[in-house]
Design a protein around this motif. Structure first.
Motif, PDB file in Angstrom:
ATOM      1  N   VAL A 161       0.777  -1.153  -0.144  1.00  0.00           N
ATOM      2  CA  VAL A 161       0.000  -0.091   0.076  1.00  0.00           C
ATOM      3  C   VAL A 161       0.913   1.131  -0.100  1.00  0.00           C
ATOM      4  O   VAL A 161       0.560   2.122  -0.705  1.00  0.00           O
ATOM      5  CB  VAL A 161      -0.955  -0.077   1.315  1.00  0.00           C
ATOM      6  CG1 VAL A 161      -1.843   1.433   1.225  1.00  0.00           C
ATOM      7  CG2 VAL A 161      -2.045  -1.196   1.146  1.00  0.00           C
ATOM      8  N   LEU A 162       2.015   1.283   0.721  1.00  0.00           N
ATOM      9  CA  LEU A 162       2.725   2.539   0.846  1.00  0.00           C
ATOM     10  C   LEU A 162       3.451   2.574  -0.920  1.00  0.00           C
ATOM     11  O   LEU A 162       3.687   3.662  -1.113  1.00  0.00           O
ATOM     12  CB  LEU A 162       3.831   2.030   1.862  1.00  0.00           C
ATOM     13  CG  LEU A 162       3.583   2.311   3.469  1.00  0.00           C
ATOM     14  CD1 LEU A 162       4.700   2.003   4.333  1.00  0.00           C
ATOM     15  CD2 LEU A 162       3.284   3.794   3.618  1.00  0.00           C
ATOM     16  N   ALA A 163       4.149   1.453  -1.234  1.00  0.00           N
ATOM     17  CA  ALA A 163       4.438   1.396  -2.540  1.00  0.00           C
ATOM     18  C   ALA A 163       3.576   2.082  -3.510  1.00  0.00           C
ATOM     19  O   ALA A 163       3.934   2.698  -4.420  1.00  0.00           O
ATOM     20  CB  ALA A 163       4.928   0.176  -2.994  1.00  0.00           C
ATOM     21  N   LEU A 164       2.312   1.768  -3.201  1.00  0.00           N
ATOM     22  CA  LEU A 164       1.225   2.087  -4.147  1.00  0.00           C
ATOM     23  C   LEU A 164       1.365   3.673  -4.297  1.00  0.00           C
ATOM     24  O   LEU A 164       1.043   4.394  -5.208  1.00  0.00           O
ATOM     25  CB  LEU A 164      -0.045   1.573  -3.792  1.00  0.00           C
ATOM     26  CG  LEU A 164      -1.135   1.424  -5.064  1.00  0.00           C
ATOM     27  CD1 LEU A 164      -0.659   0.604  -6.141  1.00  0.00           C
ATOM     28  CD2 LEU A 164      -2.367   0.414  -4.465  1.00  0.00           C
ATOM     29  N   VAL A 165       1.007   4.180  -2.844  1.00  0.00           N
ATOM     30  CA  VAL A 165       0.822   5.718  -2.580  1.00  0.00           C
ATOM     31  C   VAL A 165       2.387   6.686  -3.110  1.00  0.00           C
ATOM     32  O   VAL A 165       2.172   7.498  -3.980  1.00  0.00           O
ATOM     33  CB  VAL A 165       0.929   5.967  -1.227  1.00  0.00           C
ATOM     34  CG1 VAL A 165       1.011   7.468  -1.008  1.00  0.00           C
ATOM     35  CG2 VAL A 165      -0.549   5.313  -0.899  1.00  0.00           C
ATOM     36  N   ILE A 166       3.524   5.954  -2.696  1.00  0.00           N
ATOM     37  CA  ILE A 166       4.798   6.656  -3.054  1.00  0.00           C
ATOM     38  C   ILE A 166       4.848   6.544  -4.767  1.00  0.00           C
ATOM     39  O   ILE A 166       5.384   7.344  -5.242  1.00  0.00           O
ATOM     40  CB  ILE A 166       5.959   5.713  -2.295  1.00  0.00           C
ATOM     41  CG1 ILE A 166       5.855   6.025  -0.868  1.00  0.00           C
ATOM     42  CG2 ILE A 166       7.337   6.469  -3.016  1.00  0.00           C
ATOM     43  CD1 ILE A 166       6.892   5.375  -0.196  1.00  0.00           C
ATOM     44  N   SER A 167       4.772   5.321  -5.360  1.00  0.00           N
ATOM     45  CA  SER A 167       4.745   5.339  -6.726  1.00  0.00           C
ATOM     46  C   SER A 167       3.895   6.360  -7.531  1.00  0.00           C
ATOM     47  O   SER A 167       4.189   7.059  -8.542  1.00  0.00           O
ATOM     48  CB  SER A 167       4.588   3.805  -7.419  1.00  0.00           C
ATOM     49  OG  SER A 167       3.391   3.339  -6.847  1.00  0.00           O
ATOM     50  N   TYR A 168       2.658   6.389  -6.930  1.00  0.00           N
ATOM     51  CA  TYR A 168       1.384   7.112  -7.645  1.00  0.00           C
ATOM     52  C   TYR A 168       1.969   8.687  -7.497  1.00  0.00           C
ATOM     53  O   TYR A 168       1.844   9.399  -8.356  1.00  0.00           O
ATOM     54  CB  TYR A 168       0.060   6.986  -6.803  1.00  0.00           C
ATOM     55  CG  TYR A 168      -0.715   7.926  -7.469  1.00  0.00           C
ATOM     56  CD1 TYR A 168      -1.474   7.774  -8.495  1.00  0.00           C
ATOM     57  CD2 TYR A 168      -1.019   9.279  -6.792  1.00  0.00           C
ATOM     58  CE1 TYR A 168      -2.174   8.587  -9.039  1.00  0.00           C
ATOM     59  CE2 TYR A 168      -1.952  10.192  -7.418  1.00  0.00           C
ATOM     60  CZ  TYR A 168      -2.652   9.761  -8.398  1.00  0.00           C
ATOM     61  OH  TYR A 168      -3.642  10.823  -8.797  1.00  0.00           O
TER      62      TYR A 168
END
Length: 252
Positions: free
Chosen positions: A76-83
């Motif tokens: 979920v963190l990766a999703l937010v950061i990559s977005y």
């Protein structure tokens, strides 16, 4: 080689790898080609792959459950950061020849930016499984060796091992991305383009963002996993989940 080294667990490891591949081929790719959101589809695929690769390969026990929870939080963190990275760098997802080829085929309405995000998530997941499993096991073994340690001491000792793991994994991640991009760097070198042109090209920025997201999430995954693990073991949480690790001792 896998069969020789880890013996009976080898088949489970190979089986989880094949099942993860099935999720990608039978769900991820067809769903995206049929117009599904690459962003959402990749997240669902990541969850499915995490369940398979962790519980199928390692069995249902406390350390695997901790690794799974930590992996989901990290994804979920990766999703937010990559977005955030992709959005503010204004990447279109057209940084590779494959993306151009997909667009030229005009297979429905493929969201190339979403496809780029999905690729980053799946790529990061491969290393996340490794670090969360190892870190949960590390904290459990420290606790088993000395269950008199305070919660803070357990966290500090677990994190100390985790830091070493981070250093080696981040190095591995950067080298892996660099090896894939090596022909690209050689091409830019031969073309004699100015450095500012090279580093502002979308194809280079994409690889830089992959490295940044992967490295950032790896670094965050260690304290997250350590915190969850020391809390679970120190407070005897998840007691309804049995520990099924087999101790391989010497028999006399």
């Amino acid at each position: 080689i896998t069969l020789v080294i880890i013996k009976q667990q080898a088949l489970r490891a190979i089986g989880s790898l094949l099942l993860s591949f099935v999720v990608i081929v039978q769900y991820l790719v067809p769903t995206i080609l049929n117009g599904g959101s690459p962003f959402t589809t990749s997240l669902i695929a990541a969850l499915g792959i995490s369940i398979i690769s962790l519980f199928w390969a390692h069995g249902i026990n406390k350390r695997t459950t901790i690794a799974f929870i930590s992996t989901i939080i990290s994804v979920v963190l990766a999703l937010v950061i990559s977005y955030v990275f992709v959005h503010y760098s204004k990447l279109t997802g057209l940084g590779t020849e494959e993306a151009f080829f997909l667009q030229s085929l005009a297979i429905g309405e493929i969201n190339l930016q979403g496809l780029l995000l999905g690729g980053i998530i799946i790529g990061t997941l491969g290393v996340l499984d490794d670090i969360t499993t190892a870190q949960a096991a590390t904290v459990q073994e420290i606790y088993r060796a000395n269950n008199k340690l305070s919660q803070k001491q357990l966290y500090i000792r677990g994190l100390r091992v985790g830091r070493e793991h981070i250093i080696s994994l981040v190095n591995t991640l950067v080298l892996a991305y660099t090896s894939v991009s090596l022909p690209l760097f050689l091409l830019f070198s031969v073309s004699k383009q100015p450095a500012w042109v090279v580093f502002n090209s979308e194809i280079v920025v994409e690889e830089v963002i992959r490295m940044l997201v992967g490295s950032t999430v790896l670094i965050l995954a260690v304290p997250i996993t350590t915190e969850i693990a020391e809390y679970v073991f120190d407070h005897n949480k998840l007691s309804f989940i049995p520990d099924k690790e087999v101790e391989h001792g010497h028999h006399h």
